[in-house]
Design an enzyme around this catalytic site. Structure first.
Site, PDB file in Angstrom:
ATOM      1  N   ARG A   1      14.353  -4.626  12.254  1.00 13.87           N
ATOM      2  CA  ARG A   1      14.504  -4.295  10.831  1.00 13.87           C
ATOM      3  C   ARG A   1      13.098  -4.109  10.280  1.00 13.87           C
ATOM      4  O   ARG A   1      12.300  -5.057  10.257  1.00 13.87           O
ATOM      5  CB  ARG A   1      15.221  -5.418  10.082  1.00 13.87           C
ATOM      6  CG  ARG A   1      15.376  -5.147   8.569  1.00 13.87           C
ATOM      7  CD  ARG A   1      16.033  -6.341   7.897  1.00 13.87           C
ATOM      8  NE  ARG A   1      16.089  -6.192   6.447  1.00 13.87           N
ATOM      9  CZ  ARG A   1      17.103  -5.658   5.770  1.00 13.87           C
ATOM     10  NH1 ARG A   1      18.162  -5.206   6.419  1.00 13.87           N
ATOM     11  NH2 ARG A   1      17.071  -5.582   4.461  1.00 13.87           N
TER      12      ARG A   1
ATOM     13  N   HIS B   1      20.400   3.061   8.030  1.00 12.66           N
ATOM     14  CA  HIS B   1      20.905   1.682   7.999  1.00 12.66           C
ATOM     15  C   HIS B   1      22.325   1.679   8.590  1.00 12.66           C
ATOM     16  O   HIS B   1      23.306   1.408   7.888  1.00 12.66           O
ATOM     17  CB  HIS B   1      20.912   1.181   6.555  1.00 12.66           C
ATOM     18  CG  HIS B   1      21.014  -0.299   6.418  1.00 12.66           C
ATOM     19  ND1 HIS B   1      21.072  -1.162   7.489  1.00 12.66           N
ATOM     20  CD2 HIS B   1      21.097  -1.093   5.300  1.00 12.66           C
ATOM     21  CE1 HIS B   1      21.171  -2.402   7.063  1.00 12.66           C
ATOM     22  NE2 HIS B   1      21.185  -2.395   5.742  1.00 12.66           N
TER      23      HIS B   1
ATOM     24  N   GLN C   1      25.034  -1.301   8.310  1.00 14.33           N
ATOM     25  CA  GLN C   1      25.634  -1.433   6.980  1.00 14.33           C
ATOM     26  C   GLN C   1      26.829  -0.502   6.835  1.00 14.33           C
ATOM     27  O   GLN C   1      27.848  -0.862   6.237  1.00 14.33           O
ATOM     28  CB  GLN C   1      24.601  -1.141   5.895  1.00 14.33           C
ATOM     29  CG  GLN C   1      25.143  -1.203   4.477  1.00 14.33           C
ATOM     30  CD  GLN C   1      25.562  -2.600   4.057  1.00 14.33           C
ATOM     31  OE1 GLN C   1      24.783  -3.544   4.158  1.00 14.33           O
ATOM     32  NE2 GLN C   1      26.801  -2.748   3.587  1.00 14.33           N
TER      33      GLN C   1
ATOM     34  N   ASP D   1      23.350   1.524  -4.797  1.00 13.22           N
ATOM     35  CA  ASP D   1      22.311   0.731  -4.124  1.00 13.22           C
ATOM     36  C   ASP D   1      21.143   0.598  -5.097  1.00 13.22           C
ATOM     37  O   ASP D   1      21.079   1.301  -6.116  1.00 13.22           O
ATOM     38  CB  ASP D   1      21.875   1.457  -2.840  1.00 13.22           C
ATOM     39  CG  ASP D   1      20.903   0.656  -2.000  1.00 13.22           C
ATOM     40  OD1 ASP D   1      20.786  -0.567  -2.200  1.00 13.22           O
ATOM     41  OD2 ASP D   1      20.243   1.261  -1.121  1.00 13.22           O
TER      42      ASP D   1
ATOM     43  N   CYS E   1      25.616  -2.470  -1.202  1.00 10.98           N
ATOM     44  CA  CYS E   1      25.144  -3.085   0.047  1.00 10.98           C
ATOM     45  C   CYS E   1      24.349  -4.363  -0.194  1.00 10.98           C
ATOM     46  O   CYS E   1      24.098  -5.110   0.755  1.00 10.98           O
ATOM     47  CB  CYS E   1      24.337  -2.086   0.859  1.00 10.98           C
ATOM     48  SG  CYS E   1      22.975  -1.318  -0.028  1.00 10.98           S
TER      49      CYS E   1
ATOM     50  N   ARG F   1      29.400  -7.395   7.401  1.00 13.05           N
ATOM     51  CA  ARG F   1      28.179  -7.161   8.180  1.00 13.05           C
ATOM     52  C   ARG F   1      28.213  -7.984   9.470  1.00 13.05           C
ATOM     53  O   ARG F   1      27.825  -7.517  10.537  1.00 13.05           O
ATOM     54  CB  ARG F   1      26.934  -7.541   7.372  1.00 13.05           C
ATOM     55  CG  ARG F   1      26.620  -6.673   6.174  1.00 13.05           C
ATOM     56  CD  ARG F   1      26.265  -5.239   6.532  1.00 13.05           C
ATOM     57  NE  ARG F   1      25.200  -5.132   7.522  1.00 13.05           N
ATOM     58  CZ  ARG F   1      23.896  -5.359   7.296  1.00 13.05           C
ATOM     59  NH1 ARG F   1      23.491  -5.741   6.085  1.00 13.05           N
ATOM     60  NH2 ARG F   1      23.006  -5.204   8.254  1.00 13.05           N
TER      61      ARG F   1
END
Length: 312
Positions: free
Chosen positions: A106, A133, A136, A228, A269, A297
């Site tokens: 990440r 991502h 997600q 987001d 998210c 997740r």
């Protein structure tokens, strides 16, 4: 379906059938966990968790998912290893690949997760980069399936910064899975044309429609409105500019009324900056869905590890 040994860097690399398989596996693992059933498919496996960027959901999901399946996760923060500083990413990858069975990354540059995948010799999973991502999106799609039963034909609106990693990844996923995708954003924040064209190819195969607009009336008929943060990590210096640019695209009561539906859900998210991309009242109204999404997740990340590394 056999995904053993595969990397998970972007959904561009996976077919709709493979994505559906991962969602089915995640749903089964979620059901098992609710019954108190865990597995041992990662028994004897050591997993490196590389974090240049901090995280709540990604770190916890990989850690718990790994332990639930009998593996050992090792957290490696930005001050714990020399990745890209005193040691090249390529050399770090070759070291870690000899010691670990799988690597999560990440961080910022997508090319770094690609280098880890190229040189480590073990499955590498993208926990977030500046461009994509993908874990997600699996959680988002599992949540949508739980809400609506199926994905194909849903009307999905992403409101906000359309060219960030979430805008990119949701567009890819929707185009692959036959979900009608609308990017509701100022034109300056639409995805790159090259990626749009690539997604149009996916959409042609799946039957999805892709729309890019600045008109908030485009939310009419939406099954899901997704948003987001307006400033991703590393872009804090652009905060004031983004707030001014994106304020008309806030997910609020007025926008929700324009859907003309009472079954529309809001997703995020996380973490959320309430009062910016979404008002607090709208966030709280759909909190159950948003936190289902957060929980998912864990189940979807577990599915990725089991499918690509597990012994089952």
């Amino acid at each position: 379906m056999n995904l053993k040994g595969r990397n998970f860097l972007t959904l561009k690399d996976f077919t709709p059938e493979e994505i559906s398989y991962l969602l089915d596996l995640a749903a089964q693992l979620k059901e098992d966990k609710k019954k108190g059933i865990t597995g041992d498919s990662l028994k004897g496996k050591n997993i490196a968790l590389i974090f240049e960027k901090p995280s709540t959901r990604t770190r916890c999901a990989f850690t718990i998912g790994c332990i639930d399946e009998g593996g050992h996760p090792e957290y490696l923060g930005k001050d714990d290893i020399q990745l890209g500083y005193k040691e090249s990413v390529e050399d770090t990858a070759r070291v870690l690949g000899r010691m670990f069975d799988g690597i999560e990354f990440r961080g910022f540059l997508h090319e770094n997760v690609e280098k880890l995948a190229k040189y480590s010799g073990v499955p590498v999973w993208n926990g977030l980069t500046d461009d994509y991502h993908p874990t997600q999106i699996l959680a988002d799609f599992l949540t949508l399936r739980e809400q609506f039963g199926e994905l194909k034909g849903l009307n999905f609106v992403f409101a906000g910064d359309g060219r960030n990693n979430m805008g990119n990844s949701l567009m890819i996923g929707c185009a692959k899975m036959g979900i009608n995708f609308t990017c509701l954003a100022p034109k300056s924040l639409w995805p790159k044309e090259e990626l749009i064209e690539q997604c149009r190819t996916y959409a042609k195969e799946s039957g999805a429609k892709l729309t890019f607009t600045e008109d908030t009336d485009a939310v009419k008929g939406a099954d899901c409105i997704y948003t987001d943060v307006w400033c991703s990590m590393g872009e804090e210096d652009k905060a004031a500019e983004r707030v001014a640019l994106l304020k008309p695209f806030q997910v609020n009561d007025e926008l929700m009324k324009k859907t003309e539906k009472d079954t529309t859900v809001v997703m995020h998210c996380l973490p959320a900056v309430k009062g910016n991309e979404v008002t607090e009242d709208v966030f709280e109204k759909y909190a159950e869905v948003i936190f289902d999404e957060a929980e998912n997740r864990m189940h979807t990340i577990k599915a990725v590890m089991v499918a690509t590394l597990g012994e089952k």
